[in-house]
Structure formats: C-alpha cells, structure tokens
Enzyme design. Structure first.
Site, PDB file in Angstrom:
ATOM      1  N   MET A   1      -2.974  -3.977  -2.491  1.00 17.83           N
ATOM      2  CA  MET A   1      -2.242  -3.896  -1.235  1.00 17.83           C
ATOM      3  C   MET A   1      -3.250  -4.003  -0.093  1.00 17.83           C
ATOM      4  SD  MET A   1      -1.470  -1.123   1.181  1.00 17.83           S
ATOM      5  CE  MET A   1      -2.670  -0.024   1.875  1.00 17.83           C
ATOM      6  N   PRO A   2      -2.956  -4.605   0.983  1.00 14.42           N
ATOM      7  CA  PRO A   2      -1.665  -5.204   1.299  1.00 14.42           C
ATOM      8  C   PRO A   2      -1.519  -6.633   0.777  1.00 14.42           C
ATOM      9  CG  PRO A   2      -3.128  -5.395   3.161  1.00 14.42           C
ATOM     10  CD  PRO A   2      -3.883  -4.661   2.108  1.00 14.42           C
TER      11      PRO A   2
END
Lengths: 67, 67, 67, 67, 67, 67
Positions: B1-2
């Site tokens: 992530m992201p």
C-alpha cells in the site's frame, strides 16, 4: 456482485485470461454465489505505465514477463 | 500500500510517465512509507472517451494536449 | 484530467490526506497541467480487506500502521 | 464530483460514447450539480478480457456486440 | 456490461442514489442494452479525502453539499 | 502485479475476505507469479449504493445476503 477488476501487464496471454476468469469465478461460486453474478474485467497496462518503487516496471523488472 | 491509479489522456509521453511514477512515489516515501510498497498504474484514455461537462474532451478541449 | 485514485489502509490521517492531495497535484502542475484540472480521490480500505501475498494485511503486517 | 468510470466492450461507437457522456452528465445536472463538475471516463475492454459466469464474453456472448 | 463506478461525496441521499442508478441504466437501455446487463456501483468518499486543485474539498468547497 | 480490486456488498464476512484473498492469489501463483506480487483490495459497498437492472440491490435483491 461481485465485480472484480484485474490489472496486469500487457501481453497477458489468452490462456492466462481464461484461467484468471475461471479461477476467480470459482473462488466465489465455492462460497455459494451464483456463477452468473460474477463479472471479471481484466485490463492490460503496458510495463512503462506501471510503476513499482518509483520506477517503470519496464526498467526495474526488464526480464519479467506476464504469463 | 498504497496503490495509485492515474487516468490521463492518450499521448502521455514516456517522460511524463516517469515523472508521474517518481513524483507520486516520493509523496509517500516522504511520509515514511517504503518505496517498494508504492504501486502506480497509469491508464491512458482517448480524448473521445473522456467526458467533461457533458462533451467529449476531443471536442471541448480540442487544443489541449497531454504532457 | 488527470483523475487519480489512491487506495490506502484505513486510519490515514488528515495530515497525510492533505499531503497526498497537495503532493500529487504538484506532480502534475509541475508538468504544466492547470491545478484545477487535477482530481485526487483517496479511499481508505480496512487492513482485513487488503490482501498481500495471499494473507490479510491485518495478519501479515500487524505492526505496520498508515501515516 | 462526481467522477464516473464506465467499462464497456471494445468497439463502442463514437455515437455511443457521446450519448453515454451526455446522458450520464444529465443525470447529475438534473440533481443540481454543475455540468463542469461531472467527469466521465469510458474504458473499452476487449471481450476476451471480460469474464461473465466464468467464461470470456468472447466465447459466452459471441453474437452480442456493443452499441 | 456495462459496469459503471460512480464516485461522489459522502452524504449522497437515498433519493440521489435511486436517480443515479435509474438514470444511468436508462442511458444504456436507450441504446438497446438489456436492463439486466447494467451494473452501477456508487462509492461515497468523505470530502476530506477528495482533492480538487490541490486542496481537500472539505476546505475548498466548504459550502457545497452533495444532492 | 497483478493488482485486483474486488467489489462486494457490505456485510462480507471475515471468513469470506480470507477466502477471497487466498483464492485469488492462488489463481496467479498457479501461473508462476510470485505470491508477494499479488495485491487484492476488497471494497464493501452498501446494497442501496449498488444498482442492478436500474434498481437498488437493497430493493431488487432484498433477500440475498453476501457470504
């Protein structure tokens, strides 16, 4: 439902598409969801449009090819 | 992530892709996120498939070109 | 254009949102795109809904928190 | 806002794109949203990359064509 | 097909959802697509997670409310 | 790569999330893709925000529940 969007590198083979669609659909039918309710949308993205760790995959992962 | 998905008009240059990937990744590494965790996926969309204010961008923004 | 979708884990702070929006927008204004044309949409996803390497991030990355 | 992403099969005609963009925008202007705030992004996906009920649309819906 | 993803600010009313779903579906049935083939997925995004022109919509568009 | 986005109705159980993440990841590792490269992002959408055939799923599919 469900709707599934799959992002892969360009060059994903027809065989790989078939297996992706069949395999992901089975994950949901195994949970009791009717087969007709599952939609899978595969989008191929060129490696130079895909960034990993701040670099284009076409640079960073030059040797790696999609199945 | 992201995971970051970027939608731009077709014709986005290789230089622009590089800067997009490097620049967006830096936004997150500046917050302490490891570089390897950032994935950026750029998708180019033809201007006649992009609607602004009810019209195709190919009509409404005829003169405007992507970087 | 561009439209940017950012997927992060739930718990992303207001400060992190501000920096994400300002930072990503700057990447594009630095290329000559007008500030008003950049749209950034951040979506927070709970760690138990985010899979990495076949496991929920809530299990695999228990100690890691979003900025 | 709003941002609208539309996924259709490849071969969607220019006329269909126009109607999609105008029609969806009108749905929102009818609610009082300014026309300039509506962005519609159409992405065409080849039928062999689109799965329905576990099969490629190119197999299962061979005869069906996009408008 | 089609699959339509709609991103709006949080607070979109039930009436607005109904109109969005019915209105967008009609755009496609008017082109001859069967009603059952249209899927519309609305996602509400908090205004502080939505960036316009480099700022949170919660700051820049403080007075504007979703329908 | 790949990045997979899964849209389901709200109420998807933790068990269903686990199976979705593990099952989809396996589809790709079976093709030789390393487990660490697969990212699965599940987003739950309330049934009144999900349109099928022009109606909210909360109306049209009142009795159907997610797994």
């Amino acid at each position: 439902m469900p709707v599934v969007h799959v992002y892969v590198w360009s060059g994903f083979s027809n065989e790989a598409k078939k297996r992706t669609i069949a395999g992901i659909t089975k994950v949901f039918t195994d949970m009791g969801i009717p087969r007709e309710a599952v939609e899978v949308i595969i989008q191929e993205v060129p490696k130079d449009s895909w960034g990993v760790a701040g670099e284009q995959a076409s640079e960073r992962l030059k040797e790696t090819l999609p199945p």
